[in-house]
Write a protein that holds these residues in place. Structure first.
Motif, PDB file in Angstrom:
ATOM      1  N   GLN A   1       0.830  -1.213   0.000  1.00 32.41           N
ATOM      2  CA  GLN A   1       0.000   0.000   0.000  1.00 32.41           C
ATOM      3  C   GLN A   1       0.867   1.266   0.000  1.00 32.41           C
ATOM      4  O   GLN A   1       1.730   1.445   0.871  1.00 32.41           O
ATOM      5  CB  GLN A   1      -0.893  -0.014   1.252  1.00 32.41           C
ATOM      6  N   GLY A   2       0.690   2.101  -0.993  1.00 30.40           N
ATOM      7  CA  GLY A   2       1.376   3.396  -1.054  1.00 30.40           C
ATOM      8  C   GLY A   2       2.863   3.314  -1.368  1.00 30.40           C
ATOM      9  O   GLY A   2       3.554   4.325  -1.324  1.00 30.40           O
ATOM     10  N   ARG A   3       3.375   2.138  -1.671  1.00 33.91           N
ATOM     11  CA  ARG A   3       4.829   1.982  -1.883  1.00 33.91           C
ATOM     12  C   ARG A   3       5.201   1.956  -3.367  1.00 33.91           C
ATOM     13  O   ARG A   3       4.397   1.576  -4.214  1.00 33.91           O
ATOM     14  CB  ARG A   3       5.310   0.670  -1.239  1.00 33.91           C
TER      15      ARG A   3
ATOM     16  N   GLY B   1      -2.568  -4.529  -4.395  1.00 32.35           N
ATOM     17  CA  GLY B   1      -2.425  -4.184  -2.976  1.00 32.35           C
ATOM     18  C   GLY B   1      -2.259  -2.686  -2.752  1.00 32.35           C
ATOM     19  O   GLY B   1      -1.941  -2.263  -1.648  1.00 32.35           O
ATOM     20  N   GLY B   2      -2.422  -1.886  -3.790  1.00 31.75           N
ATOM     21  CA  GLY B   2      -2.422  -0.435  -3.608  1.00 31.75           C
ATOM     22  C   GLY B   2      -1.063   0.228  -3.739  1.00 31.75           C
ATOM     23  O   GLY B   2      -0.855   1.339  -3.233  1.00 31.75           O
ATOM     24  N   ALA B   3      -0.097  -0.429  -4.412  1.00 30.79           N
ATOM     25  CA  ALA B   3       1.223   0.193  -4.595  1.00 30.79           C
ATOM     26  C   ALA B   3       1.074   1.551  -5.294  1.00 30.79           C
ATOM     27  O   ALA B   3       0.211   1.724  -6.164  1.00 30.79           O
ATOM     28  CB  ALA B   3       2.115  -0.731  -5.416  1.00 30.79           C
ATOM     29  N   ARG B   4       1.939   2.476  -4.917  1.00 33.57           N
ATOM     30  CA  ARG B   4       1.929   3.797  -5.579  1.00 33.57           C
ATOM     31  C   ARG B   4       2.392   3.638  -7.021  1.00 33.57           C
ATOM     32  O   ARG B   4       1.880   4.258  -7.944  1.00 33.57           O
ATOM     33  CB  ARG B   4       2.852   4.751  -4.820  1.00 33.57           C
TER      34      ARG B   4
ATOM     35  N   ASN C   1      -6.553  -7.971 -14.892  1.00 30.76           N
ATOM     36  CA  ASN C   1      -6.909  -7.470 -13.560  1.00 30.76           C
ATOM     37  C   ASN C   1      -7.335  -5.998 -13.583  1.00 30.76           C
ATOM     38  O   ASN C   1      -7.355  -5.331 -12.533  1.00 30.76           O
ATOM     39  CB  ASN C   1      -5.731  -7.668 -12.599  1.00 30.76           C
ATOM     40  N   GLN C   2      -7.633  -5.523 -14.788  1.00 26.20           N
ATOM     41  CA  GLN C   2      -8.046  -4.115 -14.977  1.00 26.20           C
ATOM     42  C   GLN C   2      -7.057  -3.139 -14.343  1.00 26.20           C
ATOM     43  O   GLN C   2      -7.440  -2.124 -13.739  1.00 26.20           O
ATOM     44  CB  GLN C   2      -9.436  -3.865 -14.383  1.00 26.20           C
ATOM     45  N   LEU C   3      -5.766  -3.444 -14.472  1.00 25.08           N
ATOM     46  CA  LEU C   3      -4.739  -2.540 -13.959  1.00 25.08           C
ATOM     47  C   LEU C   3      -4.160  -1.730 -15.106  1.00 25.08           C
ATOM     48  O   LEU C   3      -3.947  -2.270 -16.200  1.00 25.08           O
ATOM     49  CB  LEU C   3      -3.607  -3.354 -13.302  1.00 25.08           C
ATOM     50  N   GLU C   4      -3.910  -0.483 -14.818  1.00 28.61           N
ATOM     51  CA  GLU C   4      -3.306   0.387 -15.833  1.00 28.61           C
ATOM     52  C   GLU C   4      -1.808   0.119 -15.928  1.00 28.61           C
ATOM     53  O   GLU C   4      -1.162  -0.150 -14.912  1.00 28.61           O
ATOM     54  CB  GLU C   4      -3.469   1.856 -15.419  1.00 28.61           C
ATOM     55  N   SER C   5      -1.263   0.179 -17.140  1.00 31.95           N
ATOM     56  CA  SER C   5       0.199   0.126 -17.304  1.00 31.95           C
ATOM     57  C   SER C   5       0.625   1.427 -17.956  1.00 31.95           C
ATOM     58  O   SER C   5      -0.074   1.951 -18.819  1.00 31.95           O
ATOM     59  CB  SER C   5       0.595  -0.990 -18.265  1.00 31.95           C
TER      60      SER C   5
END
Ligand SMILES: C[S@@+](CC[C@H](N)C(=O)[O-])C[C@H]1O[C@@H](n2cnc3c(N)ncnc32)[C@H](O)[C@@H]1O
Length: 365
Positions: A203-205, A224-227, A249-253
């Motif tokens: 998270q935030g890392r 998990g919310g990585a920055r 996973n619908q994550l942006e690259s």
């Protein structure tokens, strides 16, 4: 870099010099190194079926939770009574791998298929890889489907056209795997708890995932919310599959999410840019890639890798390593800054003293 890490880097590099750059990191990975299986005598039908049935029963908790996680090892034959065989579940499919010289005897494969059909349904797709069978190295790596209907591709999987391709679920994370293409499927089930740890601690890392392969750790960190997450691997197809895993996973690259590069080249560039990371994942190959003079060699390069990675860690960063248990290895380094905290091993990968892989985390405070 944190000051304790600075001390550790110096100490590590001193060890390196003392060892003439050739420290004895005998990091042969027994889980992943097929050469370790070559002399196994293949067991007879009765013993194979009995071992498989017992291994099945041992995993009742995993079977019961299949709607939450459907990629796991069904039998690790070397430790469960049937040397020369591994069996994995991937969604509705089963992947059998035989490491016996000359390939898998047909009547043994038939016996296994019958067992899976009994437990999972008559139309269970079963794939077979004969790692030391006949045919070219490529044919042996690619394997083939020996039972069940062709798979129906998931609609959102841009690689769904590949035979043997399907998408599996690991506690809400989706990964594309290929059961009949290439040496590995695209997902290492034995890193499941390490992925869960990464997901819970990102998270935030800003996370750097070195030797990223298909980006599974990167997906875990991002979910998990990585920055930010940067995945680095030198193989183009691995990077491509990482991109697909992100989109599943619908994550942006963005342009820094998936980088095709040699890890040491990347570390040099990152140092020059004075970057700092809050979490670094080190999952290097267990042995040198044949024919690659410049490739990663665990015996030669482990200390250097660890030291270069530490140099890029900010205060409060963690390093997660995956390596073979045999010592000395990655986990013998870094004593100056703390203890490696060993992550739990998976129930489907039986622990045998002194063998196999482990995941451990080093926290820099
Ligand atoms: C053990 S796999 C990594 C598995 C991955 N971490 C995962 O969780 O699925 C090793 C990876 O290292 C990559 N590799 C090997 N040598 C490399 C190097 N010098 N630079 C970058 N990548 C390398 C290989 O292409 C391979 O994908």
């Amino acid at each position: 870099m944190s000051s304790r890490a600075t001390q550790a880097v110096r100490a590590v590099m001193r060890q390196d010099v003392a060892g003439s750059g050739n420290a004895p990191c005998a990091a042969l990975d027994l889980n992943r190194d097929p050469a370790m299986w070559m002399d196994e005598d293949i067991v007879d039908r009765g013993r194979l079926v009995e071992s498989m049935a017992k291994a099945w029963a041992r995993r009742s908790a995993l079977h019961a939770a299949v709607d939450r996680c459907d990629a796991y090892r069904l039998m690790d034959g070397r430790h469960e009574g049937a040397p020369g065989w591994t069996v994995d579940r991937y969604g509705p499919c089963v992947l059998v791998q035989c490491f016996g010289r000359g390939g898998a005897p047909e009547e043994l494969v038939t016996a296994l298929v019958e067992l899976f059909q009994e437990r999972l349904g008559a139309d269970t797709p079963v794939f077979l890889k004969e790692r030391f069978g006949v045919g070219s190295a490529r044919e042996r790596e690619d394997g083939r489907q020996v039972a069940g209907p062709a798979l129906v591709p998931a609609g959102d999987d841009s690689m769904g056209h590949r035979p043997g391709r399907l998408v599996v679920n690991e506690h809400g994370l989706r990964f594309g795997v290929d059961l009949s293409y290439g040496q590995n499927t695209g997902l290492f089930a034995d890193a499941r708890s390490a992925r869960a740890w990464v997901r819970a601690n990102s998270q935030g890392r800003r996370i750097l995932n070195l030797f990223s392969y298909t980006g599974a750790f990167g997906v875990a960190a991002s979910c998990g919310g990585a920055r930010s997450v940067t995945n680095v691997d030198r193989v183009r197809s691995a990077i491509e599959r990482g991109r697909v895993n992100y989109s599943l996973n619908q994550l942006e690259s963005d342009s820094r999410t998936h980088l095709r590069s040699d890890v040491f080249d990347y570390l040099r560039r990152s140092t020059r840019r004075d970057e700092s990371w809050d979490g670094i994942i080190l999952d290097p190959p267990p042995r040198p890639t044949p024919g690659r003079r410049r490739g990663f060699d665990p015996r030669r390069d482990t200390e250097k890798l660890f030291a270069r990675a530490l140099e890029l860690c900010g205060d409060g960063a963690w390093v997660l390593g995956m390596a073979a248990i045999q010592s000395p290895s990655l986990f013998d380094l870094g004593e100056q800054i703390g203890e490696w905290e060993r992550l739990p091993t998976e129930a489907d990968f039986p622990v045998v003293e002194g063998r196999g892989r482990r995941a451990a985390v080093l926290q820099l405070r």
